[in-house]
Design a protein around this motif. Structure first.
Motif, PDB file in Angstrom:
ATOM      1  N   UNK A   1     -35.938  -8.176  38.561  1.00 15.92           N
ATOM      2  CA  UNK A   1     -36.217  -9.129  39.624  1.00 15.92           C
ATOM      3  C   UNK A   1     -37.579  -8.793  40.234  1.00 15.92           C
ATOM      4  N   UNK A   2     -38.159  -9.757  40.930  1.00 19.11           N
ATOM      5  CA  UNK A   2     -39.467  -9.534  41.535  1.00 19.11           C
ATOM      6  C   UNK A   2     -39.300  -8.870  42.895  1.00 19.11           C
ATOM      7  N   UNK A   3     -39.842  -7.659  43.024  1.00 22.97           N
ATOM      8  CA  UNK A   3     -39.772  -6.887  44.270  1.00 22.97           C
ATOM      9  C   UNK A   3     -41.058  -7.155  45.055  1.00 22.97           C
ATOM     10  N   UNK A   4     -40.924  -7.882  46.162  1.00 30.29           N
ATOM     11  CA  UNK A   4     -42.113  -8.269  46.904  1.00 30.29           C
ATOM     12  C   UNK A   4     -42.806  -7.076  47.543  1.00 30.29           C
ATOM     13  N   UNK A   5     -42.045  -6.048  47.894  1.00 29.76           N
ATOM     14  CA  UNK A   5     -42.666  -4.858  48.479  1.00 29.76           C
ATOM     15  C   UNK A   5     -43.577  -4.158  47.494  1.00 29.76           C
ATOM     16  N   UNK A   6     -43.113  -4.027  46.231  1.00 30.20           N
ATOM     17  CA  UNK A   6     -43.919  -3.369  45.192  1.00 30.20           C
ATOM     18  C   UNK A   6     -44.823  -4.345  44.455  1.00 30.20           C
ATOM     19  N   UNK A   7     -44.605  -5.657  44.696  1.00 30.07           N
ATOM     20  CA  UNK A   7     -45.378  -6.691  44.011  1.00 30.07           C
ATOM     21  C   UNK A   7     -45.277  -6.520  42.483  1.00 30.07           C
ATOM     22  N   UNK A   8     -44.032  -6.322  42.007  1.00 28.61           N
ATOM     23  CA  UNK A   8     -43.819  -6.072  40.583  1.00 28.61           C
ATOM     24  C   UNK A   8     -42.396  -6.471  40.204  1.00 28.61           C
ATOM     25  N   UNK A   9     -42.184  -6.723  38.898  1.00 29.62           N
ATOM     26  CA  UNK A   9     -40.849  -6.970  38.369  1.00 29.62           C
ATOM     27  C   UNK A   9     -40.206  -5.620  38.071  1.00 29.62           C
ATOM     28  N   UNK A  10     -39.045  -5.352  38.662  1.00 31.61           N
ATOM     29  CA  UNK A  10     -38.416  -4.036  38.546  1.00 31.61           C
ATOM     30  C   UNK A  10     -36.955  -4.202  38.114  1.00 31.61           C
TER      31      UNK A  10
END
Length: 245
Positions: free
Chosen positions: A177-186
């Protein structure tokens, strides 16, 4: 180096009914590539199968349709590491609506698809068979020979008290899923399996769901009427926003 291609066709005539049981066999294929290195097994080639799905989908999309076949048919490659079989799963729309018995023209269409994947895999992956299924069923299951019909009839008589078959729902959850805090798909489950550094539940859940689907549809037909998934498992394409499948 030569690769022997074999197709085993078994036609059983009973009155006007015909049945075909066929498999594109790779049992005689070489187990080494041109450089003499061992070919990877089915279990080691899951990424290859995933990459080949769009190619096979395009091939099926371009096939001329028989009367009653759906214009759009979803294709999924389902490897079975335990047996070395590579299943080609076509959705039920590939079976012409008016088809009540096996025809050579229909068998040729399926044979073309099997041969296409066979060519992709030969010299790349060490596998046993490439076999097409429609809606989770093989040709012999769709158009069973008379002797199989008689055997099933006797079995159903003996099993009159068997529980009524029903629906099975498989929930192949997890993924990225897209993690907005890390700005990445995790990963949803970021911790790898114990004893590994790069094997994640999110990567293998879908494969296990597909293998379970295979077992249910091929070995539990007396109990399972239908299998449904809570997650789309047949989309072979890369999602453009995430660049992930």
């Amino acid at each position: 180096m030569s690769v022997t291609r074999g197709k085993e066709f078994t036609c059983i005539a009973a009155g006007l009914a015909l049945s075909l049981a066929f498999a594109s066999s790779a049992s005689s294929q070489q187990s080494q590539n041109q450089e003499g290195r061992p070919l990877p097994s089915v279990a080691q080639s899951l990424t290859i199968f995933h990459q080949l799905e769009p190619e096979l989908q395009r091939f099926v999309d371009q096939q001329p349709r028989l009367e009653g076949q759906a214009a759009r048919v979803t294709v999924r490659i389902t490897p079975e590491p335990s047996t070395g079989i590579v299943w080609i799963d076509l959705d039920s729309g590939y079976l012409p609506k008016t088809q009540t018995e096996f025809s050579e023209e229909f068998g040729d269409k399926l044979g073309e698809i099997e041969s296409e994947l066979y060519e992709y895999l030969s010299g790349t992956v060490q596998f046993k068979y490439v076999v097409a299924r429609i809606g989770g069923r093989t040709i012999n299951e769709i158009f069973p020979p008379d002797y199989i019909k008689e055997r099933r009839s006797k079995r159903s008589t003996r099993a009159a008290a068997t529980p009524v078959p029903g629906l099975v729902v498989i929930n192949p959850g997890h993924g990225k899923y897209f993690h907005y805090g890390d700005n990445a798909w995790v990963y949803e489950r970021p911790t790898p399996y114990v004893g590994t550094t790069n094997v994640h539940e999110d990567d293998v859940t879908l494969l296990f769901a597909q293998l379970l689907n295979t077992w249910l549809t091929s070995r539990s037909r007396n109990f399972v009427t239908e299998v449904r998934h809570t997650r789309a498992t047949g989309n072979p394409f890369i999602e453009p926003e995430s660049n992930l499948s």
